[in-house]
Design an enzyme around this catalytic site. Structure first.
Site, PDB file in Angstrom:
ATOM      1  N   ARG A   1     125.539 -31.621  42.541  1.00  0.00           N
ATOM      2  CA  ARG A   1     126.815 -31.119  43.071  1.00  0.00           C
ATOM      3  C   ARG A   1     127.889 -31.417  42.037  1.00  0.00           C
ATOM      4  O   ARG A   1     128.125 -32.581  41.694  1.00  0.00           O
ATOM      5  CB  ARG A   1     127.115 -31.802  44.404  1.00  0.00           C
ATOM      6  CG  ARG A   1     128.313 -31.236  45.158  1.00  0.00           C
ATOM      7  CD  ARG A   1     128.440 -31.930  46.511  1.00  0.00           C
ATOM      8  NE  ARG A   1     129.500 -31.360  47.323  1.00  0.00           N
ATOM      9  CZ  ARG A   1     130.777 -31.760  47.291  1.00  0.00           C
ATOM     10  NH1 ARG A   1     131.130 -32.744  46.469  1.00  0.00           N
ATOM     11  NH2 ARG A   1     131.678 -31.196  48.064  1.00  0.00           N
TER      12      ARG A   1
ATOM     13  N   LYS B   1     133.044 -39.198  40.537  1.00  0.00           N
ATOM     14  CA  LYS B   1     133.217 -40.128  41.653  1.00  0.00           C
ATOM     15  C   LYS B   1     133.772 -41.479  41.214  1.00  0.00           C
ATOM     16  O   LYS B   1     133.786 -41.836  40.032  1.00  0.00           O
ATOM     17  CB  LYS B   1     131.896 -40.292  42.404  1.00  0.00           C
ATOM     18  CG  LYS B   1     131.615 -39.102  43.324  1.00  0.00           C
ATOM     19  CD  LYS B   1     130.571 -39.422  44.361  1.00  0.00           C
ATOM     20  CE  LYS B   1     130.544 -38.344  45.450  1.00  0.00           C
ATOM     21  NZ  LYS B   1     129.477 -38.582  46.439  1.00  0.00           N
TER      22      LYS B   1
END
Length: 294
Positions: A263, A228
Site C-alpha cells: 500500500r 508511516k
C-alpha cells in the site's frame, strides 16, 4: 511462501508484487498530498496511480487517526461517487475500500468495490459476514485490540523479544481462518501486520525483520508501510514528506522476504523499486538492454 491472490476477476501468482495506491477522500490525512476530498484532485491521483503501475486502488473516507467524528453516512457520501467514477474509468483496476464499518461495506459493494481493507481488525463484528455475503475480498489486520482511531500508548507484548511477532502471526492466522470459514476464498483473504496500529517503532522494525514468518501464513501478505511513523521515528524524520527513501527500503526488504501487496502513496517509485528487485533476482527481464550490444 505467500499464496496466489485473486480479486475482482484478476489473479496474481506467488512471487508477484502488487502496488495498492492510496486515495484518501478526507481533508485531514497525515500525508497532505494524499488528501483527495476534492473530486478533481482525487481523479488526478487515480489517473497518476494507474499510469504509475497500481493494480489496486484503496479508497478511504475517514482518517485512521484522531480527528473530527465522521458518520457512516458521511463516509459513504465521500467514497461512493468517486468509487462509481473509478469503476467506469478502468474495469481492470481492483477497487478497495478502507473501512471498518459493515454499513459502509454494504453500501459500497454495489458501487464497484472488490475488496474491503479492514484496518481495525474486526472492530465491527458484522463486517466479516457482510464481506462474505457480498462476495468481497478482505484484508485481515492486527491492531492489538486498539479501538478505531486511537493511537498506541505504552503498548507491550511481553518480555520475550519476538512476542509481538508471535501474537501478530497467531492473530492473523486466526482472523484469516475465520474469513475462510465465513465463505471468502482463501486467495481473496489478505493479511496485514498493520504497522503503527497498536505497535511502537521497535515493534514495526521487528515485524519487518520477520516478514518471512508472516508470509508463511499462506495468504497474500499486505505491507502498509508508506511514510508511516515507525519509519519517521527510526530515521528521526518527523515530516512524512521526508520518508520516501525509508519507505522504499522497507518495501524492498519485505518483498525480498515474501510480501506481495504494498500500500503506497508513491506508486511509480514503489513500482520501480519492486521491479528492480525482481530484475536483480532474475524473476523478470530488464525493460531495455542495449548497452554494450549496439
Amino acid at each position: 511462501m505467500t499464496g496466489r491472490l485473486v480479486l475482482g476477476g484478476r489473479e496474481w501468482t506467488p512471487g508477484s508484487t502488487v502496488v495498492m495506491a492510496v486515495i484518501n477522500r478526507t481533508p485531514d490525512s497525515f500525508f497532505a498530498p494524499a488528501r483527495g476530498l476534492d473530486d478533481d484532485a482525487a481523479r488526478r491521483q487515480f489517473e497518476a496511480a494507474v499510469t504509475g503501475g497500481a493494480e489496486i486502488v484503496d479508497i478511504g473516507g475517514i482518517r485512521a487517526g484522531h480527528g473530527p467524528e465522521v458518520s457512516a453516512s458521511e463516509e459513504i457520501g465521500r467514497v461512493a461517487p468517486f468509487l462509481r467514477w473509478a469503476r467506469d474509468q478502468d474495469a481492470r483496476v481492483v477497487l478497495s475500500v478502507d473501512t471498518w464499518r459493515a454499513e459502509v461495506a454494504q453500501a459500497l459493494a454495489g458501487e464497484g468495490a472488490d475488496l474491503i481493507n479492514d484496518t481495525w481488525a474486526g472492530a465491527d463484528p458484522e463486517l466479516l459476514p457482510a464481506a462474505a455475503e457480498l462476495g468481497l475480498g478482505l484484508v485481515c489486520s492486527h491492531t492489538g485490540g486498539q479501538r478505531p482511531r486511537t493511537d498506541p500508548h505504552r503498548v507491550s507484548y511481553g518480555a520475550v523479544s519476538t512476542a509481538v511477532v508471535d501474537q501478530v502471526a497467531e492473530s492473523l492466522a486466526a482472523a484469516a481462518a475465520r474469513a475462510v470459514d465465513a465463505g471468502i476464498p482463501a486467495e481473496s483473504v489478505l493479511v496485514d501486520p498493520t504497522h503503527d496500529f497498536g505497535k511502537n517503532t521497535r515493534h514495526g522494525l521487528l515485524l519487518l525483520r520477520h516478514t518471512r514468518r508472516l508470509a508463511a501464513l499462506g495468504h497474500p501478505l499486505l505491507m502498509a508501510l508508506s511514510r508511516k511513523d515507525f519509519i519517521g521515528e527510526a530515521l528521526d524524520l518527523p515530516d512524512p514528506a521526508a520518508r520516501l527513501a525509508g519507505t522504499l527500503v522497507a518495501s524492498v526488504h519485505a518483498a525480498a522476504h515474501g510480501a506481495m501487496v504494498f500500500r503506497a502513496h508513491d506508486v511509480a517509485a514503489t513500482r520501480q523499486a519492486l521491479d528492480m528487485l525482481a530484475m536483480i533476482e532474475g524473476r523478470i527481464p530488464p525493460r531495455r538492454s542495449v548497452r554494450g550490444l549496439a
